[in-house]
Scaffold this motif. Structure first.
Motif, mmCIF file in Angstrom:
data_model
loop_
_atom_site.group_PDB
_atom_site.id
_atom_site.type_symbol
_atom_site.label_atom_id
_atom_site.label_comp_id
_atom_site.label_asym_id
_atom_site.label_seq_id
_atom_site.Cartn_x
_atom_site.Cartn_y
_atom_site.Cartn_z
ATOM 1 N N ASP A 41 33.076 74.324 -17.351
ATOM 2 C CA ASP A 41 33.871 75.544 -17.306
ATOM 3 C C ASP A 41 33.008 76.801 -17.431
ATOM 4 O OD1 ASP A 41 36.356 74.566 -16.868
ATOM 5 O OD2 ASP A 41 37.092 74.811 -18.926
ATOM 6 N N GLU A 45 51.561 91.702 -10.477
ATOM 7 C CA GLU A 45 51.812 90.310 -10.089
ATOM 8 C C GLU A 45 53.268 90.082 -9.703
ATOM 9 O OE1 GLU A 45 48.266 88.492 -12.878
ATOM 10 O OE2 GLU A 45 50.348 88.387 -13.561
ATOM 11 N N ARG A 86 40.843 86.835 -4.744
ATOM 12 C CA ARG A 86 42.112 86.933 -5.441
ATOM 13 C C ARG A 86 43.108 87.874 -4.767
ATOM 14 N NH1 ARG A 86 45.509 89.504 -6.977
ATOM 15 N NH2 ARG A 86 46.787 89.344 -8.849
ATOM 16 N N TYR A 105 44.800 83.902 -19.972
ATOM 17 C CA TYR A 105 45.785 84.760 -19.319
ATOM 18 C C TYR A 105 47.037 83.965 -18.965
ATOM 19 C CZ TYR A 105 47.698 88.369 -16.264
ATOM 20 O OH TYR A 105 48.507 89.328 -15.704
ATOM 21 N N GLU A 106 46.822 82.795 -18.427
ATOM 22 C CA GLU A 106 47.972 81.988 -18.009
ATOM 23 C C GLU A 106 48.751 81.477 -19.201
ATOM 24 O OE1 GLU A 106 46.794 78.850 -15.327
ATOM 25 O OE2 GLU A 106 45.635 80.319 -14.198
ATOM 26 N N GLN A 139 36.758 81.099 -16.189
ATOM 27 C CA GLN A 139 37.835 80.104 -16.264
ATOM 28 C C GLN A 139 38.568 80.220 -17.604
ATOM 29 O OE1 GLN A 139 38.660 78.003 -13.651
ATOM 30 N NE2 GLN A 139 40.471 77.648 -14.906
ATOM 31 N N CYS A 179 43.316 91.633 -20.103
ATOM 32 C CA CYS A 179 43.011 92.266 -18.824
ATOM 33 C C CYS A 179 41.551 92.131 -18.468
ATOM 34 C CB CYS A 179 43.287 93.758 -18.955
ATOM 35 S SG CYS A 179 44.718 94.240 -18.121
ATOM 36 N N THR A 214 36.529 74.834 -8.064
ATOM 37 C CA THR A 214 37.314 74.133 -7.053
ATOM 38 C C THR A 214 37.565 75.051 -5.859
ATOM 39 O OG1 THR A 214 38.462 72.889 -8.746
ATOM 40 C CG2 THR A 214 39.529 72.974 -6.606
ATOM 41 N N GLN A 231 36.831 72.363 -20.516
ATOM 42 C CA GLN A 231 36.477 71.157 -19.754
ATOM 43 C C GLN A 231 35.031 71.283 -19.325
ATOM 44 O OE1 GLN A 231 38.925 69.750 -16.416
ATOM 45 N NE2 GLN A 231 40.456 71.216 -17.057
ATOM 46 N N ARG A 286 57.010 84.377 -16.946
ATOM 47 C CA ARG A 286 55.929 85.315 -16.651
ATOM 48 C C ARG A 286 55.584 85.219 -15.166
ATOM 49 N NH1 ARG A 286 50.898 84.455 -19.919
ATOM 50 N NH2 ARG A 286 50.282 86.354 -18.852
ATOM 51 N N PHE A 341 38.557 90.219 -11.624
ATOM 52 C CA PHE A 341 37.778 89.171 -10.966
ATOM 53 C C PHE A 341 38.212 89.117 -9.525
ATOM 54 C CE2 PHE A 341 40.323 85.346 -9.995
ATOM 55 C CZ PHE A 341 41.554 85.759 -10.490
ATOM 56 N N GLY A 342 37.417 88.406 -8.711
ATOM 57 C CA GLY A 342 37.794 88.327 -7.305
ATOM 58 C C GLY A 342 37.479 86.982 -6.694
ATOM 59 N N ARG A 376 35.214 84.268 -7.857
ATOM 60 C CA ARG A 376 34.829 83.134 -8.686
ATOM 61 C C ARG A 376 33.403 82.640 -8.426
ATOM 62 N NH1 ARG A 376 38.328 78.380 -7.941
ATOM 63 N NH2 ARG A 376 38.511 79.003 -5.773
ATOM 64 N N TYR A 431 45.416 78.892 -4.148
ATOM 65 C CA TYR A 431 44.531 78.810 -5.309
ATOM 66 C C TYR A 431 44.926 77.608 -6.166
ATOM 67 C CZ TYR A 431 42.711 79.840 -9.964
ATOM 68 O OH TYR A 431 42.100 79.745 -11.175
ATOM 69 N N PRO A 432 43.967 76.835 -6.681
ATOM 70 C CA PRO A 432 42.516 77.051 -6.596
ATOM 71 C C PRO A 432 41.880 76.447 -5.347
ATOM 72 C CG PRO A 432 42.954 75.176 -8.002
ATOM 73 C CD PRO A 432 44.301 75.693 -7.540
ATOM 74 N N TRP A 462 44.826 83.039 -0.940
ATOM 75 C CA TRP A 462 45.104 82.899 -2.375
ATOM 76 C C TRP A 462 46.435 82.195 -2.645
ATOM 77 C CZ3 TRP A 462 41.457 83.100 -5.799
ATOM 78 C CH2 TRP A 462 41.762 83.172 -7.151
ATOM 79 N N ILE A 522 52.798 85.259 -13.681
ATOM 80 C CA ILE A 522 51.667 84.375 -13.382
ATOM 81 C C ILE A 522 52.115 82.907 -13.345
ATOM 82 C CG2 ILE A 522 50.835 84.133 -15.778
ATOM 83 C CD1 ILE A 522 48.598 84.439 -12.671
ATOM 84 N N PRO A 539 36.315 72.288 -12.307
ATOM 85 C CA PRO A 539 37.517 73.042 -11.933
ATOM 86 C C PRO A 539 37.264 74.541 -11.736
ATOM 87 C CG PRO A 539 37.969 71.640 -13.841
ATOM 88 C CD PRO A 539 36.512 71.467 -13.528
ATOM 89 N N THR A 557 48.724 94.462 -15.205
ATOM 90 C CA THR A 557 48.543 93.495 -14.111
ATOM 91 C C THR A 557 49.804 92.666 -13.898
ATOM 92 O OG1 THR A 557 47.548 92.050 -15.750
ATOM 93 C CG2 THR A 557 46.042 93.262 -14.330
ATOM 94 N N GLU A 558 50.630 92.552 -14.929
ATOM 95 C CA GLU A 558 51.827 91.724 -14.766
ATOM 96 C C GLU A 558 52.849 92.378 -13.838
ATOM 97 O OE1 GLU A 558 52.064 88.620 -18.224
ATOM 98 O OE2 GLU A 558 52.820 90.564 -18.902
ATOM 99 N N ARG A 599 51.621 80.509 -10.121
ATOM 100 C CA ARG A 599 50.936 79.207 -10.140
ATOM 101 C C ARG A 599 51.827 78.108 -9.561
ATOM 102 N NH1 ARG A 599 47.123 82.002 -10.276
ATOM 103 N NH2 ARG A 599 45.676 82.276 -12.004
ATOM 104 N N THR A 635 41.013 77.258 -2.468
ATOM 105 C CA THR A 635 40.666 78.285 -1.492
ATOM 106 C C THR A 635 39.304 78.864 -1.824
ATOM 107 O OG1 THR A 635 41.334 80.377 -0.486
ATOM 108 C CG2 THR A 635 41.836 80.113 -2.820
#
Ligand SMILES: Cc1cc2nc3c(=O)[nH]c(=O)nc-3n(C[C@H](O)[C@H](O)[C@H](O)COP(=O)(O)OP(=O)(O)OC[C@H]3O[C@@H](n4cnc5c(N)ncnc54)[C@H](O)[C@@H]3O)c2cc1C
Lengths: 563, 220
Positions: free
Chosen positions: B31, A495, A207, B41-42, B35, B48, A244, B28, A439, B51-52, B54, A200-201, A197, A441, A241, A491-492, A445, A203
Motif C-alpha cells: 500500500d 462528488e 480521477r 476518505y471512503e 491508498q 481533503c 491496480t 495491505q 455518502r 490526487f489524480g 496514482r 476505478y480502480p 474513472w 463517495i 491494490p 469535495t463531497e 464506488r 483504469t
C-alpha cells in the motif's frame, strides 16, 4: 449569484481544452477555460506522449492511414471525420509544437527514421514521441494557458449547460469556496475528456475522467454516438491494490516473442505486436472471465522469450529508451523490468472511443455547443490505434476553438436564464451539510463496481440489465445524501454533482452496449461473441428525450454518400 | 492489518487552527500513503487531499511525510507516518495547499514561447538535454518545501520551482527572452551558496536550472 460573460467557454483544460482556448483567443474571442484540476492535467498529462503522424515513411500516406483506422475501428468511424483526421494528421503535432512542445528528434534534428515508432494496428511507422512523455505536454499546456490571454477557472466543476434551443452558458461549482457561478457564453466547447474513472480502480485514467462531458451534452439535448465503445488496454498492473489498473503496455510493447499464458500454463496468444488493443484485450478478458487466472486475478504476459532473440532484445532496448518500462520497474521490480520474469496483467479502462456526435467543424447536434478531444466521438469507431488520440486532441482542439470563436463573434450577447440558474444553485446549496444516509463517495464506488463487473470488458444482456437496475438504486440512494458542511474545498458536494453525471454517462454506455448484439472492437458480448457485419455495420446514437434515453442505430454512412 | 498514521486536519470554516489527528488506516502489502488517504476518505473521515493519476505523473498528491515533501502515490505506507501539507504554500484545508502563488509570481516573466499559428511542418531543431529533463517536471511543487528561503508572499523571491520554469524556457530552442536576468529579479543569487533544493522525481534542479541561470547571470 455571481455571473460572468464570455464569448467562448471551454470546459476542460487538458490538451483539447487548452488548445481550443488558445485558438479561440487568437481569433479574438474573450475566453474562459474551466477545469476540475489545475490546468494542464487530465489524461493528457499522464499520457505516454505518442502522437500518430502520417507520411513519415515513403510508402505511407493519408489513404493508407485511413485504411488502418477503418480496420482498427472495425468500420464504425464516421468516414468523413476519419478522412479529415487522416488528411490533416500531419498538422496535429505541428499544433503542439506551435504551443511550445518538442518531439523527439534524430541526430540531425529531424523527426524521421529510428525516432519514429509503430503502435499496434498501424501498418507503417507513424509514431512521434515526447522525451518527457505526457508530463511535458502538461507543463507546456499550463504555460500555454497562461500565455493565451484567457481567464482560467481552476478546480471548478461544470455541472449544467444552459439554454433552450441553443447553449448559451453554463453553471459551475467552485471547490475553492463552494459557490455556484453562472457563466454566459456565445458558444461552449466541451473538452472534458473521457469516462475511464467510471471503472476505478480498473483504469489507468485520471480521477477527473468521470465522463461529465457526455452527461452535460445529453442533458442539453445533444446526441452521443458509440458509447458502447470503451477501449480497454490489455495490459495493466494487477497488484498491489494501490496500483491496480495502472498502464503497463499495449500490443506493441510485448516484443516479437512475447506470449500470453493463462493460469493453467497454456499459451493463449503469440505474435501480438501487430494486433489491435481490442484483439488482445479480448483474449485476456475471456481467460480471466473463464477463471483461468494467476493468483493475482490476471494472466501472465511472458516477455522472457524476447531475451533469446536479437529482435526481442532490440525491442526491449527501444522500449527502455522511451520510458515504456518505468511502470514495470517501479511496481513489479528489476527482474520484471529486464524481462527476466513474466508480468501479471489484466485489462484496464483506457479511452472513450465514442462520445459527443460532431460534424466536421466540431459542432454537436445542439447549436452553440462544440466538442473536441476524447469527449467527442466519430473519428475512431469501435477501437482506436495508438497515438491517434493526442493527434486528434490537438488537431480538433485547435479547429473547435477557431470555429467556436467565429460563431460567437456573429452573435449578440447571451444570457443564461436566471430563474433556472437560481433553482440549480439552491439545489447545490441544499447539499451542504445534508444529513441523509449515503455518502456520495460510497455511491460512486458502487457505481464503479457495477460498471467494471457488468459494463466492463465482457458483457451480457443479463449483466447489462442488472447494471441498469443498480443505477436506479444508486439514483434512489442519491436522493438521501449525507454531505459535510463547510464551503472550503467541499469535495463531497463536488462528488454529489459528479455522481449525477457518472450515472447519466454509465446509463448511456450500458444502454448502447445492450443495443449492440454483437462483439466488435472494445465491445465484447458473451451472448453475441461474433462480429456481425450483416446486421451491425451501424452506429448507435443516444439522446435524451424527456426523462428517457432514446437509442437508435443507423448504418455507417459511406464516403460517397457524404461527399 | 492497520497502520497508525497522523494526518493534518484543518477546517478554516470552523475557525480552527489545525492539528494532527491519529488514524488507523487499513494496511495491505504494497500500500501507498495515497491508498491510505483514499481508504480513510471512503471509510468515514472526509480528509481533503488532491490526487489524480496514482502514479507520479499528475503531481497533485505532493504532501510532507515525516517532514519531507513526497508524492503520496510513491511513498510506501508504514506505521507511524505523519502527513502534513506542503509547508511552503498557504494551507487551504487539511492537506490541500494554495498552488496559485507558485504560478502567479512567474506571470510577469512569461516563461513560455509565444503562441502563433502552428508551423506548416516540424522544423529541424535540437532539443537540449536540459530541456528534456526539465520538462519532466510534474509541477508537484514539492521542491519549494526543500528551499530554506522561498517565500510565497514575496514577489522578488523565487524558489526552485520557479527557476525550473524559467530554465525550461531558457533551454527551449525558440525562446528569445533573457531568462537569467529574470532569475536575478527573483533573487537567484541567494542560491549560489545553498543548493539544498531537491526534486521529488529526481530532476537535477541545481545542475540543470539553478547553475545555468546563475552562470547566465554573469554574462553581459
Ligand atoms: C495512461 C494513458 C496513456 C495514454 N497515452 C497516450 C499516447 O501516448 N498517445 C495518445 O494518442 N493517447 C494516449 N492516451 C489517451 C490520451 O491521453 C487522451 O485521450 C487525451 O489526453 C484526452 O485529452 P482531452 O484534452 O480530450 O482530455 P483530458 O486531457 O483528459 O482533459 C480533460 C479535462 O476536462 C476537465 N473536466 C472534466 N470534467 C469537467 C467538468 N465537469 N468541469 C470542468 N472541467 C472538467 C478535466 O479537469 C481536464 O482538465 C493515454 C491515456 C492514458 C490514460
Amino acid at each position: 449569484m455571481e455571473t460572468r460573460s464570455y464569448d467562448v467557454i471551454v470546459v476542460g483544460a487538458g490538451g483539447a481544452g487548452v488548445t481550443a482556448a488558445a485558438s479561440a483567443a487568437r481569433a479574438g474571442a474573450r475566453v474562459a477555460i474551466l477545469s476540475k484540476e489545475p490546468v494542464g492535467c487530465g489524461n493528457t498529462r499522464i499520457a505516454y506522449g505518442g502522437f500518430a503522424g502520417v507520411g513519415m515513411v515513403p510508402e505511407d500516406n493519408p489513404e493508407e492511414f485511413f485504411r488502418d483506422i477503418v480496420a482498427g475501428g472495425e468500420g464504425l468511424g464516421n468516414p468523413q471525420l476519419t478522412r479529415d483526421f487522416t488528411k490533416d494528421a500531419r498538422k496535429g503535432p505541428c499544433v503542439a509544437e506551435g504551443m511550445g512542445h518538442i518531439f523527439r528528434r534524430d541526430q540531425e534534428g529531424d523527426v524521421k527514421g529510428p525516432v519514429i515508432g509503430r503502435a499496434g494496428g498501424h501498418r507503417f511507422h507513424r509514431g512521434l514521441s515526447s522525451p518527457a512523455q505526457g508530463v511535458s505536454l502538461g507543463g507546456m499546456l499550463h504555460n500555454a494557458a497562461f500565455g493565451a490571454g484567457v481567464e482560467i477557472l481552476e478546480e471548478v466543476v461544470a455541472f449544467r449547460l444552459m439554454g433552450q434551443d441553443r447553449v448559451n452558458g453554463l453553471l459551475a461549482y467552485t471547490l475553492r469556496d463552494g459557490r455556484v457561478l453562472a457563466l454566459n457564453a456565445g458558444t461552449v466547447v466541451l473538452a472534458c475528456g473521457g469516462a475511464g474513472w467510471l471503472f476505478y480502480p480498473h483504469t489507468d485514467c485520471v480521477r477527473s475522467s468521470t465522463g461529465d462531458g457526455f452527461a452535460l451534452a445529453l442533458e442539453a439535448g445533444a446526441e452521443l454516438m458509440g458509447m458502447e465503445f470503451l477501449q480497454f488496454l490489455p495490459f495493466s498492473v494487477t497488484h498491489p491494490p494501490s496500483y491496480t489498473g495502472i498502464f503497463l503496455g499495449e500490443p506493441s510493447s510485448t516484443g516479437p516473442n512475447g506470449r500470453l499464458v493463462n493460469g493453467k500454463g497454456e499459451t493463449v496468444m503469440t505474435n501480438m505486436m501487430p494486433k489491435t488493443r481490442s484483439q488482445v484485450a479480448r483474449v485476456v478478458a475471456l481467460e480471466i472471465n473463464a477463471g483461468n487466472t494467476t493468483p493475482h486475478g490476471g494472466i501472465s504476459l511472458d516477455v522472457t522469450p524476447n531475451l533469446e532473440t536479437p529482435q526481442g532484445r532490440k525491442a526491449w532496448e527501444s522500449m527502455n529508451a522511451t520510458g515504456l518500462l518505468d511502470q514495470a520497474r517501479l511496481i513489479y521490480g528489476e527482474r520484471a523490468y529486464r524481462w527476466e520474469e513474466p508480468w501479471d496483467v489484466a485489462p484496464t479502462a483506457h479511452f472513450s472511443a465514442g462520445g459527443v456526435r460532431i460534424d466536421r467543424d466540431c459542432r454537436s447536434t445542439i447549436p452553440g455547443l462544440y466538442a473536441a478531444g476524447e469527449v467527442s466521438g466519430g473519428v475512431h469507431g469501435a477501437d482506436r490505434l495508438g497515438g491517434t488520440a493526442l493527434t486528434e486532441v490537438f488537431l480538433f482542439g485547435w479547429k473547435s476553438g477557431k470555429r467556436a470563436a467565429a460563431e460567437a463573434a456573429s452573435l449578440g450577447s447571451s444570457q443564461v436564464d436566471s430563474r433556472e440558474a437560481e433553482e440549480q444553485a439552491s439545489r447545490v446549496e441544499a447539499l451542504f451539510g445534508r444529513k441523509g444516509g449515503n455518502r456520495p463517495i460510497a455511491l460512486i464506488r458502487r457505481l464503479q463496481k457495477v460498471m467494471w463487473d457488468k459494463v466492463g470488458v465482457v458483457r451480457t444482456d443479463e449483466g447489462l440489465r442488472q447494471a441498469l437496475q443498480e443505477f436506479d438504486r444508486i439514483r434512489d440512494g442519491a436522493q438521501d445524501l449525507q454531505v459535510r458542511s463547510g464551503r472550503t474545498f467541499n469535495t463531497e458536494v463536488a462528488e454529489a454533482l459528479e455522481l449525477e453525471m457518472m450515472l447519466a454517462t454509465g446509463r448511456a454506455m450500458a444502454k448502447s452496449a445492450l443495443e449492440r448484439q454483437e462483439s466488435r472492437g472494445g465491445h465484447v458480448r458473451l451472448d453475441f461473441p461474433d462480429r456481425d457485419d450483416a446486421r451491425w455495420l451501424k452506429n448507435i446514437f443516444v439522446r435524451k428525450e424527456g426523462d428517457k434515453l432514446r437509442i437508435r442505430a443507423e448504418a455507417v454512412p459511406s464516403l460517397e454518400a457524404l461527399s | 492489518m492497520k497502520a497508525s498514521i497522523k494526518v493534518w486536519r484543518f477546517d478554516p470554516d470552523n475557525g480552527d487552527k489545525g492539528n494532527l489527528i491519529q488514524y488507523q488506516a487499513p494496511y495491505q502489502e504494497g500500500d501507498t500513503v495515497l491508498q491510505a488517504l483514499l481508504d480513510l476518505y471512503e471509510q468515514e473521515y472526509p480528509v481533503c487531499f488532491r490526487f489524480g493519476c496514482r502514479f507520479k505523473k499528475c503531481g497533485l498528491c505532493a504532501v510532507e511525510i515525516n517532514g519531507r515533501p513526497r508524492l503520496a502515490c510513491r511513498t510506501p505506507l508504514k506505521d507511524g507516518l505523519t502527513i502534513r501539507p506542503l509547508r511552503a504554500l498557504p494551507n487551504i484545508r487539511d492537506l490541500v495547499v494554495d498552488r496559485d502563488p507558485a504560478f502567479s509570481v512567474l506571470l510577469p516573466y512569461q516563461p513560455w514561447p509565444a503562441i502563433g499559428e502552428p508551423p506548416e511542418r516540424l522544423p529541424r531543431l535540437t532539443e537540449p538535454v536540459e530541456h528534456q529533463r526539465l520538462m519532466a517536471c510534474n509541477e508537484c511543487l514539492g521542491c519549494l518545501s526543500t528551499c530554506p528561503t522561498y517565500r510565497h508572499d514575496d514577489p522578488s523571491c523565487g524558489g526552485p520551482f520557479q527557476f525550473v520554469k524559467l530554465a525550461q524556457a531558457h533551454f527551449h530552442p525558440l525562446d528569445r527572452m533573457d531568462r537569467p536576468a529574470q532569475a536575478r529579479a527573483l533573487s537567484i543569487e541567494r542560491c549560489g551558496s545553498c543548493l539544498k533544493c531537491r526534486c521529488l522525481i529526481g530532476i537535477p534542479i541545481v545542475k540543470m536550472a539553478i547553475q545555468p541561470l546563475l552562470e547566465g547571470a554573469h554574462q553581459p
